[in-house]
Design an enzyme around this catalytic site. Structure first.
Site, PDB file in Angstrom:
ATOM      1  N   LYS A  22      57.906  54.077  34.875  1.00 47.81           N
ATOM      2  CA  LYS A  22      57.086  52.861  34.971  1.00 47.81           C
ATOM      3  C   LYS A  22      55.837  53.075  35.814  1.00 47.81           C
ATOM      4  CE  LYS A  22      60.041  49.039  33.879  1.00 47.81           C
ATOM      5  NZ  LYS A  22      61.148  49.758  33.257  1.00 47.81           N
ATOM      6  N   LYS A  50      62.754  46.509  39.517  1.00 44.35           N
ATOM      7  CA  LYS A  50      62.998  47.253  38.274  1.00 44.35           C
ATOM      8  C   LYS A  50      63.238  48.714  38.603  1.00 44.35           C
ATOM      9  CE  LYS A  50      59.765  44.804  35.242  1.00 44.35           C
ATOM     10  NZ  LYS A  50      58.499  45.006  34.512  1.00 44.35           N
ATOM     11  N   GLY A  54      66.171  46.380  30.239  1.00 41.42           N
ATOM     12  CA  GLY A  54      66.709  45.331  31.099  1.00 41.42           C
ATOM     13  C   GLY A  54      67.714  45.803  32.116  1.00 41.42           C
ATOM     14  N   HIS A 111      57.152  36.974  26.235  1.00 39.48           N
ATOM     15  CA  HIS A 111      57.225  38.416  26.023  1.00 39.48           C
ATOM     16  C   HIS A 111      56.661  38.693  24.635  1.00 39.48           C
ATOM     17  CE1 HIS A 111      59.368  42.418  26.264  1.00 39.48           C
ATOM     18  NE2 HIS A 111      58.960  42.344  25.018  1.00 39.48           N
ATOM     19  N   LYS A 148      66.890  40.966  24.644  1.00 41.44           N
ATOM     20  CA  LYS A 148      66.331  40.146  23.585  1.00 41.44           C
ATOM     21  C   LYS A 148      67.450  39.628  22.683  1.00 41.44           C
ATOM     22  CE  LYS A 148      62.231  43.012  23.827  1.00 41.44           C
ATOM     23  NZ  LYS A 148      61.586  44.224  23.264  1.00 41.44           N
ATOM     24  N   GLU A 183      54.477  46.507  25.366  1.00 39.17           N
ATOM     25  CA  GLU A 183      54.997  45.184  25.706  1.00 39.17           C
ATOM     26  C   GLU A 183      54.120  44.505  26.759  1.00 39.17           C
ATOM     27  OE1 GLU A 183      59.743  45.787  24.854  1.00 39.17           O
ATOM     28  OE2 GLU A 183      59.092  45.719  26.945  1.00 39.17           O
ATOM     29  N   ASN A 190      57.294  51.304  24.786  1.00 46.76           N
ATOM     30  CA  ASN A 190      58.509  51.909  24.265  1.00 46.76           C
ATOM     31  C   ASN A 190      58.124  52.914  23.191  1.00 46.76           C
ATOM     32  OD1 ASN A 190      60.381  50.391  25.833  1.00 46.76           O
ATOM     33  ND2 ASN A 190      59.903  48.637  24.548  1.00 46.76           N
ATOM     34  N   ARG A 234      59.384  54.628  20.740  1.00 46.63           N
ATOM     35  CA  ARG A 234      60.455  54.795  19.761  1.00 46.63           C
ATOM     36  C   ARG A 234      60.383  53.620  18.788  1.00 46.63           C
ATOM     37  NH1 ARG A 234      63.141  50.430  21.855  1.00 46.63           N
ATOM     38  NH2 ARG A 234      63.310  50.377  24.119  1.00 46.63           N
ATOM     39  N   VAL A 290      64.493  47.875  18.155  1.00 43.90           N
ATOM     40  CA  VAL A 290      65.547  47.133  17.454  1.00 43.90           C
ATOM     41  C   VAL A 290      64.920  46.107  16.499  1.00 43.90           C
ATOM     42  CG1 VAL A 290      67.454  45.505  17.761  1.00 43.90           C
ATOM     43  CG2 VAL A 290      67.171  47.403  19.374  1.00 43.90           C
TER      44      VAL A 290
END
Lengths: 452, 148
Positions: free
Chosen positions: A118, A158, A165, A208, A236, A274, A290, A292, A295
């Site tokens: 991060k 975080k 999360g 978000h 999510k 994000e 992210n 990748r 989902v």
């Protein structure tokens, strides 16, 4: 240009099945690496071959870089698709692929390093001119206290190495800072092997919103945004595209910021940037990238008509994108409900076990991404998400109506699921009005608890 | 949830090993598990593949049967299986060798890390099942050992 002939899938569940679906469509063979607990899974049966990576615990199977690399080589694969979670953003896997001549269907090790931590990601965001929530890394309670004085409460702790999360803690006042910090650091150490944490101001009323990035290394395109504000404990639950009631100027600024970040780090693959969005102030802040497939990628696929997995594979092969930004149009509205095997009446306890019945008939505008079928076993070792219901409609109202129908019609028996929660969300006036923020779902759950 | 995992069975085996009992029979629904300690007066050791025909009473005859029967020794991890410590060296075990629980039967290489594999049982090696230098998956049979 290397064309991929056989993909090793280093994942499980619905995303393994999703990758197999596209691979079959474009004529690529698949080998699925499974744990002992997943030998009889749908993916294991659908793949051309399945090979057992190790015992059920993910640390000894799905998270074993060595087993994945050896299995992919031993099975004659030329590429590895990592799915999401597990090793999907693992720099060691991407590097090991490069070392042994396998194509990693994802970004480069350098890209992963740029976004995997991060702090590094924040540095890049700052350099790219993308706005950030105020915050910093801390190592001790004293440092945390000093930072808290500067930022003010509430705060969010975080994990530096985190994502999804895990390791996130909300702190409302100074009295609980020390204990929450300890908890966050030990969780981060356990989950990621890295105890470093980061504290930032908690923007309490935010949405978000994330930008789907497609980049071949030359051209950075976006495939619109997704709104993933409906979350419980930073997980999510419902996602949709496009984000409802987003002013055009704000939308354009968010999409451009996502592309700017990806361009700045020389990103090449499918990825998602994000943001936390304060609609009232028309401000937004970078959260993370992210690196990748997400989902919730199907809602983007439904409104754009793109096959994101096919594009991800093509980019990994080194093909230039056969698209320009103007070719990506959005049609209608799409919503995704994540069905989890959990008991919403018992504090969302996971509900693993054997599925006695699974029926997802075709309905207008309904897509189901799942690995469930009658007799499927949901092992206790992994994530509880077992199916994604995705509806598409000409309007948001139509997508919601179709989701209500789907939730009434489908059957998934033998385990408890959160389908009743989705039904409640689809009926709820605030959701139907659209544009809720991340406080919405906790509030709804409180209202449901107090409503007889 | 029903059924026993491999870990469950390993745990039960350890319990029986540490007890004074010679054998244990466990029935759960459709599942029946019979365990006997090595050396106990019993016809069969626990086996994943029970013999399809009843074997004659174990006569003290020699030589032992070396026809590929016995316990399957599974690969403890996925990797490349090697019969010998290095190319050209004699293999760790060959058919007819006697092994004990700690006898090294081969090496599994995972990304240049060499992991020794032990037999885990006492008995005679009846078959080398997994070929040298090829990938084995987790749980794949490496060799067979006829227990004493």
């Amino acid at each position: 240009m290397p064309r991929i002939a056989r993909i090793f899938i280093a994942n499980r569940g619905e995303i393994a099945v999703r990758v197999i679906r596209t691979a079959r469509a474009i004529g690529i063979e698949t080998v699925l690496g499974v744990s002992e607990a997943d030998r009889d899974s749908l993916g294991a049966r659908l793949a051309d071959r399945a090979v057992c990576l190790g015992p059920a615990p993910a640390s000894q199977s799905y998270l074993s870089v060595g087993a994945v690399i050896e299995a992919a080589k031993g099975m004659g694969c030329d590429a590895i698709h990592p799915g999401y979670g597990f090793l999907s953003e693992n720099r060691d896997l991407a590097q090991a692929c490069a070392d042994v001549g396998l194509i990693f269907i994802g970004p480069s090790p350098d890209n992963l390093a740029a976004v995997g931590d991060k702090l590094t990601a924040r540095g890049h965001a700052r350099d790219a001119g993308v706005p950030l929530v105020p915050g910093a890394t801390v190592a001790t309670t004293e440092e945390a206290m000093r930072l808290a004085d500067e930022l003010g409460f509430p705060l969010l702790i975080k994990a530096v190495a985190g994502g999804g999360g895990r390791g996130m803690k909300r702190v409302d006042h100074a009295g609980e800072l020390a204990s929450q910090l300890d908890l966050a650091m030990s969780e981060a150490a356990a989950a990621f092997g890295d105890a470093r944490v980061y504290i930032e101001r908690l923007v309490t009323s935010g949405r978000h919103i994330e930008v789907q990035i497609l980049s071949d290394g030359m051209q950075v395109l976006h495939a619109g945004e997704r709104d993933c504000s409906i979350q419980r404990r930073y997980q999510k639950v419902v996602e949709e595209a496009p984000a409802p009631h987003l002013p055009d100027t704000l939308r354009a600024a968010i999409l451009e910021a996502g592309c700017a970040f990806a361009r700045h780090i020389g990103y090449r693959s499918l990825g998602t940037v994000e943001f936390l969005v304060d609609v009232a102030r028309e401000e937004f802040y970078f959260l993370e990238m992210n690196a990748r497939v997400q989902v919730e990628h199907p809602v983007t696929e439904e409104v754009t008509g793109l096959d994101l997995i096919a594009l991800q594979i093509a980019i990994a092969e080194g093909q230039p994108l056969a698209l320009s930004q103007d070719d990506i149009g959005l049609v209608g509205h799409a919503i995704e409900c994540r069905l989890n095997a959990e008991d919403i009446g018992n504090n969302f306890m996971p509900s693993p076990g054997r599925v006695s019945d699974a029926w997802f008939p075709s309905l207008p505008g309904l897509r189901v991404d799942t690995h469930m079928q009658p007799g499927a076993m949901i092992p206790p070792h992994y994530d509880s998400m077992i199916a994604k219901l995705i509806t598409h409609g000409a309007t948001r109202a139509e997508a919601i109506a179709r989701m209500r129908d789907a939730l009434r019609v489908i059957r998934l028996e033998g385990v408890r699921t959160n389908a009743p929660l989705h039904a409640a969300i689809m009926e709820d006036a605030a959701f139907v009005a659209g544009g809720v923020d991340t406080t919405y779902l906790p509030d709804l759950l409180t209202r449901m608890d107090t409503t007889p | 949830m029903s059924g026993l995992t491999r870990e469950d069975i390993d745990y039960i085996l350890r319990l029986v090993d540490g007890s004074d009992f010679e054998e244990l029979t466990l029935e759960m629904g459709d599942l029946k598990l019979e365990l006997r300690k090595a050396g106990a007066p019993a016809p069969l050791a626990p086996s994943a593949e029970p013999a399809s025909t009843p074997r004659p009473a174990p006569a003290p005859a020699t030589p032992p049967e070396l026809t590929g029967e016995g316990l399957e020794v599974p690969a403890p991890l996925l990797g490349i299986f090697y019969h010998a410590p290095k190319p050209g060296a004699p293999p760790f075990v060959t058919v007819g060798d006697r092994v004990g629980p700690d006898s090294v039967i081969g090496i599994i290489e995972v990304m240049k890390l060499m992991n020794q594999v032990t037999a885990g049982v006492t008995g005679l090696v009846t078959e080398i099942v997994a070929p040298n230098g090829e990938m084995v998956e987790h749980g794949q049979t490496l060799i067979r050992v006829k227990p004493d």
